[in-house]
Write a protein that holds these residues in place. Structure first.
Motif, mmCIF file in Angstrom:
data_model
loop_
_atom_site.group_PDB
_atom_site.id
_atom_site.type_symbol
_atom_site.label_atom_id
_atom_site.label_comp_id
_atom_site.label_asym_id
_atom_site.label_seq_id
_atom_site.Cartn_x
_atom_site.Cartn_y
_atom_site.Cartn_z
ATOM 1 N N LEU A 84 32.012 33.591 41.826
ATOM 2 C CA LEU A 84 32.515 34.954 41.645
ATOM 3 C C LEU A 84 32.962 35.238 40.214
ATOM 4 N N LEU A 85 33.304 34.182 39.488
ATOM 5 C CA LEU A 85 33.725 34.331 38.092
ATOM 6 C C LEU A 85 32.927 33.364 37.218
ATOM 7 N N PRO A 86 31.620 33.609 37.053
ATOM 8 C CA PRO A 86 30.835 32.738 36.178
ATOM 9 C C PRO A 86 31.437 32.694 34.774
ATOM 10 N N ARG A 87 31.387 31.531 34.142
ATOM 11 C CA ARG A 87 32.015 31.353 32.833
ATOM 12 C C ARG A 87 31.601 32.429 31.848
ATOM 13 N N GLU A 88 30.317 32.798 31.845
ATOM 14 C CA GLU A 88 29.820 33.748 30.855
ATOM 15 C C GLU A 88 30.295 35.181 31.123
ATOM 16 N N THR A 89 30.889 35.428 32.300
ATOM 17 C CA THR A 89 31.341 36.785 32.625
ATOM 18 C C THR A 89 32.864 36.910 32.700
ATOM 19 N N ILE A 90 33.591 35.808 32.545
ATOM 20 C CA ILE A 90 35.037 35.843 32.767
ATOM 21 C C ILE A 90 35.719 36.885 31.883
ATOM 22 N N ALA A 91 35.438 36.852 30.587
ATOM 23 C CA ALA A 91 36.114 37.771 29.666
ATOM 24 C C ALA A 91 35.827 39.227 30.042
ATOM 25 N N LEU A 92 34.567 39.536 30.329
ATOM 26 C CA LEU A 92 34.196 40.906 30.675
ATOM 27 C C LEU A 92 34.820 41.326 32.000
ATOM 28 N N GLN A 93 34.797 40.431 32.984
ATOM 29 C CA GLN A 93 35.364 40.777 34.289
ATOM 30 C C GLN A 93 36.870 40.994 34.206
ATOM 31 N N PHE A 105 38.987 57.164 39.343
ATOM 32 C CA PHE A 105 38.093 56.290 40.098
ATOM 33 C C PHE A 105 36.662 56.831 40.080
ATOM 34 N N GLY A 106 36.519 58.128 39.844
ATOM 35 C CA GLY A 106 35.177 58.667 39.627
ATOM 36 C C GLY A 106 34.553 58.085 38.378
ATOM 37 N N GLU A 107 35.374 57.808 37.371
ATOM 38 C CA GLU A 107 34.878 57.154 36.160
ATOM 39 C C GLU A 107 34.402 55.739 36.477
ATOM 40 N N VAL A 108 35.148 55.040 37.346
ATOM 41 C CA VAL A 108 34.720 53.703 37.771
ATOM 42 C C VAL A 108 33.365 53.798 38.473
ATOM 43 N N TYR A 109 33.213 54.831 39.290
ATOM 44 C CA TYR A 109 31.928 55.036 39.969
ATOM 45 C C TYR A 109 30.801 55.222 38.949
ATOM 46 N N GLN A 110 31.098 55.908 37.864
ATOM 47 C CA GLN A 110 30.087 56.090 36.821
ATOM 48 C C GLN A 110 29.726 54.776 36.160
ATOM 49 N N TRP A 111 30.714 53.873 35.991
ATOM 50 C CA TRP A 111 30.409 52.542 35.453
ATOM 51 C C TRP A 111 29.392 51.841 36.346
ATOM 52 N N MET A 112 29.643 51.915 37.654
ATOM 53 C CA MET A 112 28.762 51.249 38.602
ATOM 54 C C MET A 112 27.381 51.905 38.634
ATOM 55 N N SER A 113 27.355 53.209 38.497
ATOM 56 C CA SER A 113 26.090 53.944 38.582
ATOM 57 C C SER A 113 25.159 53.650 37.408
ATOM 58 N N ARG A 114 25.691 53.147 36.320
ATOM 59 C CA ARG A 114 24.857 52.818 35.158
ATOM 60 C C ARG A 114 24.004 51.584 35.401
ATOM 61 N N GLY A 115 24.378 50.808 36.426
ATOM 62 C CA GLY A 115 23.600 49.627 36.766
ATOM 63 C C GLY A 115 22.930 49.814 38.107
ATOM 64 N N ASP A 116 23.163 48.860 39.012
ATOM 65 C CA ASP A 116 22.515 48.918 40.322
ATOM 66 C C ASP A 116 23.474 49.367 41.411
ATOM 67 N N GLY A 117 24.597 49.979 41.000
ATOM 68 C CA GLY A 117 25.555 50.460 41.979
ATOM 69 C C GLY A 117 26.598 49.439 42.364
ATOM 70 N N SER A 118 26.704 48.361 41.602
ATOM 71 C CA SER A 118 27.674 47.323 41.922
ATOM 72 C C SER A 118 28.103 46.615 40.649
ATOM 73 N N PHE A 119 28.979 45.627 40.822
ATOM 74 C CA PHE A 119 29.341 44.734 39.722
ATOM 75 C C PHE A 119 28.831 43.335 40.057
ATOM 76 N N SER A 161 31.179 40.033 42.773
ATOM 77 C CA SER A 161 31.945 39.485 41.662
ATOM 78 C C SER A 161 33.439 39.619 41.932
ATOM 79 N N PHE A 162 34.245 38.974 41.105
ATOM 80 C CA PHE A 162 35.697 39.102 41.146
ATOM 81 C C PHE A 162 36.111 40.563 41.021
ATOM 82 N N VAL A 163 35.482 41.295 40.110
ATOM 83 C CA VAL A 163 35.824 42.700 39.903
ATOM 84 C C VAL A 163 35.490 43.528 41.142
ATOM 85 N N GLU A 164 34.352 43.255 41.744
ATOM 86 C CA GLU A 164 33.954 44.028 42.920
ATOM 87 C C GLU A 164 34.902 43.764 44.091
ATOM 88 N N LEU A 165 35.314 42.508 44.264
ATOM 89 C CA LEU A 165 36.276 42.181 45.309
ATOM 90 C C LEU A 165 37.620 42.862 45.043
#
Length: 254
Positions: free
Chosen positions: A106-115, A182-196, A204-208
């Motif tokens: 859930l917290l891969p080393r390469e994503t920890i800082a970003l998450q 939280f609509g802004e958070v939805y926009q973050w998700m919408s820029r990708g595949d709808g998830s984190f 991911s940790f963030v999604e949980l």
């Protein structure tokens, strides 16, 4: 994978169903344990007893109170197979990733800082509605904990809990800002595949964390409340679709 329970999970008790907590901090770790399929047993702790329990476990404080004293919080986790005892959700999940490598990471080393940076951006959005949340949450506690909650929230807000609760136009302003944030958070998700999602397509940790925050609001406000129905309907009911993925993890260990 572990087939017998060596993990004891310390969660905050509240009168809620189907799991007896309302804490977003503990819910995200509960989701992580259930998603990973790691057996665990739950010890329920009332808010006023958290410091005593943490000191008994030997876990470190997670911060400082306004008076400068150490602040102890849950979740906490004790793993009899390694002798480890931890508090703080991110540290617990990072530990579970390392100690149980055959489970989803859930917290891969390469994503920890970003998450963790994304998590830091979520927290103030959640806290923006906290006075309203705190006023509604009190009904979920035992009489002793209700007294403790009222005293500590009054000290936090500088006024009694009922006076701190936004009402009328102020409540509408708070809710509208909260939903827009939280609509802004939805926009973050919408820029990708709808998830984190992480690379292996598990949560991911963030999604949980986001799922735990939203389910906490649903529990505290009430599924049929004006506040939750407004949140749930935002962005074409996208948050209901998002939470549906986590229904299977929102449960108590056997």
């Amino acid at each position: 994978m572990t087939t017998t329970s060596t993990i004891t999970f310390y969660d905050i008790y509240a009168n809620a169903e189907p799991v007896a907590t309302m804490s977003p901090s503990t819910l995200r770790v509960r989701y992580a344990l259930n998603l990973k399929g790691i057996p665990f047993t739950t010890v329920w702790v009332e808010f006023p007893d958290i410091e005593q329990v943490c000191k008994k476990l030997g876990v470190a404080p997670t911060g400082k109170s306004r008076d400068g004293k150490p602040r102890y919080t849950l979740p906490a986790l004790q793993d009899a197979s390694t002798g480890i005892a931890l508090s703080d959700g991110a540290e617990i999940i990072e530990y579970l990733d390392k100690a149980y490598p055959s489970t989803p990471t859930l917290l891969p080393r390469e994503t920890i800082a970003l998450q963790l940076a994304t998590y830091s951006a979520l927290v103030p959005r959640f806290l923006a509605v906290y006075p309203l949340y705190a006023a509604r949450a009190v009904r979920l506690f035992s009489p002793e904990t209700q007294r403790w909650w009222r005293e500590t929230r009054a000290a936090m807000f500088g006024k009694p809990l009922e006076e701190a609760e936004p009402k009328g136009e102020e409540k509408a302003r708070v809710m509208n800002k909260f939903i827009a944030d939280f609509g802004e958070v939805y926009q973050w998700m919408s820029r990708g595949d709808g998830s984190f999602l992480t690379d292996d397509q598990t949560a991911s940790f963030v999604e949980l964390t986001l799922a735990a925050m939203l389910n906490s609001l649903k529990i505290v406000f009430g599924e049929d409340s004006e506040e939750w129905l407004k949140i749930a309907s935002w962005n074409n009911a996208s948050w209901l679709q998002f939470l549906s993925k986590y229904e299977q993890y929102h449960r108590v260990a056997a």
